[in-house]
Design a protein around this motif. Structure first.
Motif, PDB file in Angstrom:
ATOM      1  N   ASP A  99      16.933   6.312  12.622  1.00  0.00           N
ATOM      2  CA  ASP A  99      15.726   5.774  12.004  1.00  0.00           C
ATOM      3  C   ASP A  99      15.036   6.817  11.128  1.00  0.00           C
ATOM      4  OD1 ASP A  99      16.346   3.487  13.325  1.00  0.00           O
ATOM      5  OD2 ASP A  99      14.803   3.678  14.879  1.00  0.00           O
ATOM      6  N   ARG A 100      15.205   8.088  11.457  1.00  0.00           N
ATOM      7  CA  ARG A 100      14.694   9.133  10.569  1.00  0.00           C
ATOM      8  C   ARG A 100      15.459   9.130   9.240  1.00  0.00           C
ATOM      9  NH1 ARG A 100      13.331  14.523  14.299  1.00  0.00           N
ATOM     10  NH2 ARG A 100      11.489  13.614  15.322  1.00  0.00           N
ATOM     11  N   ALA A 101      16.764   8.896   9.339  1.00  0.00           N
ATOM     12  CA  ALA A 101      17.562   8.792   8.107  1.00  0.00           C
ATOM     13  C   ALA A 101      17.092   7.606   7.273  1.00  0.00           C
ATOM     14  CB  ALA A 101      19.038   8.652   8.451  1.00  0.00           C
ATOM     15  N   MET A 102      16.754   6.516   7.939  1.00  0.00           N
ATOM     16  CA  MET A 102      16.225   5.346   7.229  1.00  0.00           C
ATOM     17  C   MET A 102      14.907   5.694   6.530  1.00  0.00           C
ATOM     18  SD  MET A 102      14.928   1.720   8.839  1.00  0.00           S
ATOM     19  CE  MET A 102      13.352   2.467   9.336  1.00  0.00           C
ATOM     20  N   LEU A 103      14.018   6.386   7.227  1.00  0.00           N
ATOM     21  CA  LEU A 103      12.746   6.807   6.629  1.00  0.00           C
ATOM     22  C   LEU A 103      12.991   7.734   5.436  1.00  0.00           C
ATOM     23  CD1 LEU A 103      10.632   7.508   9.854  1.00  0.00           C
ATOM     24  CD2 LEU A 103      10.414   5.537   8.307  1.00  0.00           C
ATOM     25  N   ALA A 104      14.011   8.584   5.546  1.00  0.00           N
ATOM     26  CA  ALA A 104      14.337   9.485   4.447  1.00  0.00           C
ATOM     27  C   ALA A 104      14.713   8.714   3.193  1.00  0.00           C
ATOM     28  CB  ALA A 104      15.475  10.420   4.853  1.00  0.00           C
ATOM     29  N   LEU A 105      15.474   7.637   3.352  1.00  0.00           N
ATOM     30  CA  LEU A 105      15.889   6.834   2.205  1.00  0.00           C
ATOM     31  C   LEU A 105      14.730   6.019   1.628  1.00  0.00           C
ATOM     32  CD1 LEU A 105      19.342   5.588   3.553  1.00  0.00           C
ATOM     33  CD2 LEU A 105      18.944   7.320   1.788  1.00  0.00           C
ATOM     34  N   LEU A 106      13.818   5.556   2.484  1.00  0.00           N
ATOM     35  CA  LEU A 106      12.691   4.732   2.024  1.00  0.00           C
ATOM     36  C   LEU A 106      11.580   5.584   1.422  1.00  0.00           C
ATOM     37  CD1 LEU A 106      12.363   2.210   5.010  1.00  0.00           C
ATOM     38  CD2 LEU A 106      13.508   1.827   2.817  1.00  0.00           C
ATOM     39  N   PHE A 107      11.164   6.636   2.156  1.00  0.00           N
ATOM     40  CA  PHE A 107      10.010   7.433   1.743  1.00  0.00           C
ATOM     41  C   PHE A 107      10.395   8.713   0.996  1.00  0.00           C
ATOM     42  CE2 PHE A 107       8.427   4.785   5.160  1.00  0.00           C
ATOM     43  CZ  PHE A 107       7.150   4.428   4.733  1.00  0.00           C
ATOM     44  N   GLY A 108      11.655   9.127   1.111  1.00  0.00           N
ATOM     45  CA  GLY A 108      12.091  10.350   0.440  1.00  0.00           C
ATOM     46  C   GLY A 108      12.950  10.101  -0.771  1.00  0.00           C
ATOM     47  N   ALA A 109      13.332   8.815  -0.999  1.00  0.00           N
ATOM     48  CA  ALA A 109      14.121   8.479  -2.188  1.00  0.00           C
ATOM     49  C   ALA A 109      13.629   7.199  -2.844  1.00  0.00           C
ATOM     50  CB  ALA A 109      15.603   8.333  -1.820  1.00  0.00           C
ATOM     51  N   GLY A 110      12.688   6.502  -2.194  1.00  0.00           N
ATOM     52  CA  GLY A 110      12.104   5.303  -2.787  1.00  0.00           C
ATOM     53  C   GLY A 110      13.064   4.149  -2.932  1.00  0.00           C
ATOM     54  N   LEU A 111      14.053   4.035  -2.044  1.00  0.00           N
ATOM     55  CA  LEU A 111      15.033   2.956  -2.166  1.00  0.00           C
ATOM     56  C   LEU A 111      14.459   1.627  -1.678  1.00  0.00           C
ATOM     57  CD1 LEU A 111      18.409   4.567  -1.025  1.00  0.00           C
ATOM     58  CD2 LEU A 111      17.174   4.782  -3.196  1.00  0.00           C
ATOM     59  N   ARG A 112      14.938   0.566  -2.279  1.00  0.00           N
ATOM     60  CA  ARG A 112      14.652  -0.769  -1.765  1.00  0.00           C
ATOM     61  C   ARG A 112      15.400  -0.938  -0.445  1.00  0.00           C
ATOM     62  NH1 ARG A 112      16.014  -1.270  -7.320  1.00  0.00           N
ATOM     63  NH2 ARG A 112      14.261  -1.953  -8.628  1.00  0.00           N
ATOM     64  N   ARG A 138       0.837  -1.189   0.000  1.00  0.00           N
ATOM     65  CA  ARG A 138       0.000   0.000   0.000  1.00  0.00           C
ATOM     66  C   ARG A 138       0.875   1.243   0.000  1.00  0.00           C
ATOM     67  NH1 ARG A 138      -1.091   2.282   5.240  1.00  0.00           N
ATOM     68  NH2 ARG A 138       0.236   1.378   6.863  1.00  0.00           N
ATOM     69  N   ALA A 139       0.258   2.371  -0.270  1.00  0.00           N
ATOM     70  CA  ALA A 139       0.925   3.661  -0.131  1.00  0.00           C
ATOM     71  C   ALA A 139       0.450   4.294   1.164  1.00  0.00           C
ATOM     72  CB  ALA A 139       0.587   4.564  -1.316  1.00  0.00           C
ATOM     73  N   LEU A 140       1.376   4.784   1.952  1.00  0.00           N
ATOM     74  CA  LEU A 140       1.011   5.413   3.221  1.00  0.00           C
ATOM     75  C   LEU A 140       0.554   6.849   2.985  1.00  0.00           C
ATOM     76  CD1 LEU A 140       2.872   2.989   4.093  1.00  0.00           C
ATOM     77  CD2 LEU A 140       3.443   4.355   6.109  1.00  0.00           C
ATOM     78  N   THR A 141      -0.273   7.319   3.873  1.00  0.00           N
ATOM     79  CA  THR A 141      -0.691   8.717   3.809  1.00  0.00           C
ATOM     80  C   THR A 141       0.418   9.596   4.400  1.00  0.00           C
ATOM     81  OG1 THR A 141      -1.717   8.681   5.989  1.00  0.00           O
ATOM     82  CG2 THR A 141      -3.087   8.021   4.107  1.00  0.00           C
ATOM     83  N   VAL A 142       0.340  10.882   4.109  1.00  0.00           N
ATOM     84  CA  VAL A 142       1.307  11.831   4.684  1.00  0.00           C
ATOM     85  C   VAL A 142       1.233  11.790   6.209  1.00  0.00           C
ATOM     86  CG1 VAL A 142       1.915  14.276   4.897  1.00  0.00           C
ATOM     87  CG2 VAL A 142       1.260  13.342   2.668  1.00  0.00           C
ATOM     88  N   ALA A 143       0.030  11.661   6.732  1.00  0.00           N
ATOM     89  CA  ALA A 143      -0.142  11.630   8.187  1.00  0.00           C
ATOM     90  C   ALA A 143       0.549  10.415   8.795  1.00  0.00           C
ATOM     91  CB  ALA A 143      -1.632  11.615   8.536  1.00  0.00           C
ATOM     92  N   GLU A 144       0.476   9.275   8.117  1.00  0.00           N
ATOM     93  CA  GLU A 144       1.118   8.060   8.644  1.00  0.00           C
ATOM     94  C   GLU A 144       2.634   8.204   8.644  1.00  0.00           C
ATOM     95  OE1 GLU A 144      -1.619   4.210   7.712  1.00  0.00           O
ATOM     96  OE2 GLU A 144      -0.859   5.271   5.941  1.00  0.00           O
ATOM     97  N   VAL A 145       3.190   8.714   7.558  1.00  0.00           N
ATOM     98  CA  VAL A 145       4.645   8.892   7.495  1.00  0.00           C
ATOM     99  C   VAL A 145       5.093   9.897   8.555  1.00  0.00           C
ATOM    100  CG1 VAL A 145       6.594   9.557   6.042  1.00  0.00           C
ATOM    101  CG2 VAL A 145       4.673   8.320   5.035  1.00  0.00           C
TER     102      VAL A 145
END
Length: 322
Positions: free
Chosen positions: A171-184, A153-160
């Protein structure tokens, strides 16, 4: 050759009960003295080994798992890289792949058929079978039809945002790579300081197929990653991964964040789905495909979850009849 019932009675690895249970081949059709007995490794490379060596580490594990599942449905317990694939007959190939197609999701069945096709091609390359025999085997592979609703699924802005607020600096850096760069997840785990450009504006990634690409970071992700690199006081060696966890660790940490933030469980790949869906709102599909490292725009469209969001929004606007 020993017939199936005789072989099973002699203590072989495949029994008639096992074979009947999965309805693979009518009893008596599959003679198993050559196929199902444990083999001493011959002084030549196994066809599956030859095929697997050409794959990346991540793909190798998945493909071997598919091939092992194919053997299991036939009641064969020999390891993938010890099984004599060149001894398969067209009837065996047709029955085994049809069983997988009938009892698995279409995507899983297709991946299994592709894996077996690769091994059969390896048999031909290694000259264990000739061209005519390879053609007969390839034509016997089951044709897989059907389609399922896309996973994830795609998360909402509120969930992220909820995940971001309760996360620590790493862990914020991890979120940046997953949700801000779309990395696997494997790509995110492998990112090192040398892969991040000045001020964290872009990140260089080596993805599937050993393909390198450069991905611009979303503004919030850029600031988050720059703060992580500059603010923890560690002197980083250029080639050392920033996050200090594996791809499996990325999956685990994200799951823990979801539980703590009271967000419905999501996988790292859902970050990729979210990123692609948001980009498709503002960019051409071809551009998004290039940034995502996809070989085709069709593959990118499979990640698009905008219709789901639009459908939910539309239904929520329906009048209350109570």
């Amino acid at each position: 050759m020993v017939a199936l019932d005789e072989y099973a009675g002699a203590g072989g690895v495949m029994s008639s009960t096992q074979l009947e249970a999965v309805a693979i081949v009518p009893l008596g059709l599959l003679e198993t003295s050559e196929l199902a007995q444990p083999h001493t490794p011959p002084p030549r490379v196994n066809a599956a080994t030859h095929y697997l060596l050409a794959q990346s580490d991540a793909s190798r594990r998945v493909i071997e798992s598919r091939l092992a599942g194919l053997l299991r449905v036939a009641g064969i317990t020999i390891a993938v890289q010890r099984f004599p694939w060149e001894l398969l007959e067209p009837t065996h190939v047709a029955a085994m792949t049809r069983a997988v197609a009938d009892h698995s999701a279409p995507s899983t069945a297709r991946a299994t058929v592709v894996a077996l096709r690769g091994v059969l091609q390896a048999c031909r390359v290694l000259r264990y079978i000739d061209g005519d025999r390879w053609w007969s085997l390839d034509e016997s592979l089951a044709k897989v039809r059907g389609k399922r609703e896309p996973r994830g699924r795609a998360l909402t802005v509120a969930e992220v945002s909820k995940l971001y607020r309760i996360a620590g600096v790493r862990d914020r850096a991890m979120l940046a790579l997953l949700f801000g760069a779309g990395l696997r997840r494997a790509e995110a785990a492998a990112v090192a300081a040398r892969d991040v450009a000045a001020e964290a504006s872009v990140v260089r990634v080596i993805g599937k197929g050993d393909k390198q690409r450069t991905v611009p970071l979303a503004p919030w992700a850029r600031e988050t990653l720059a703060a992580f690199i500059a603010g923890d006081g560690q002197e980083r060696r250029p080639g050392v991964p920033l996050l200090g966890i594996t791809g499996g660790g990325v999956y685990y940490v994200l799951g823990q964040l979801c539980a703590r933030a009271n967000v419905v469980h999501c996988s790292p790949h859902d970050g990729r789905r979210t990123w692609i869906s948001e980009l498709l709102d503002v960019a051409d599909t071809a551009i998004v495909a290039r940034l995502a490292g996809h070989s085709s725009t069709e593959q990118t469209r499979e990640y698009d979850r905008r219709d789901e969001r639009a459908g939910v929004d539309a239904v929520n606007r329906l009048r209350d009849v109570r």
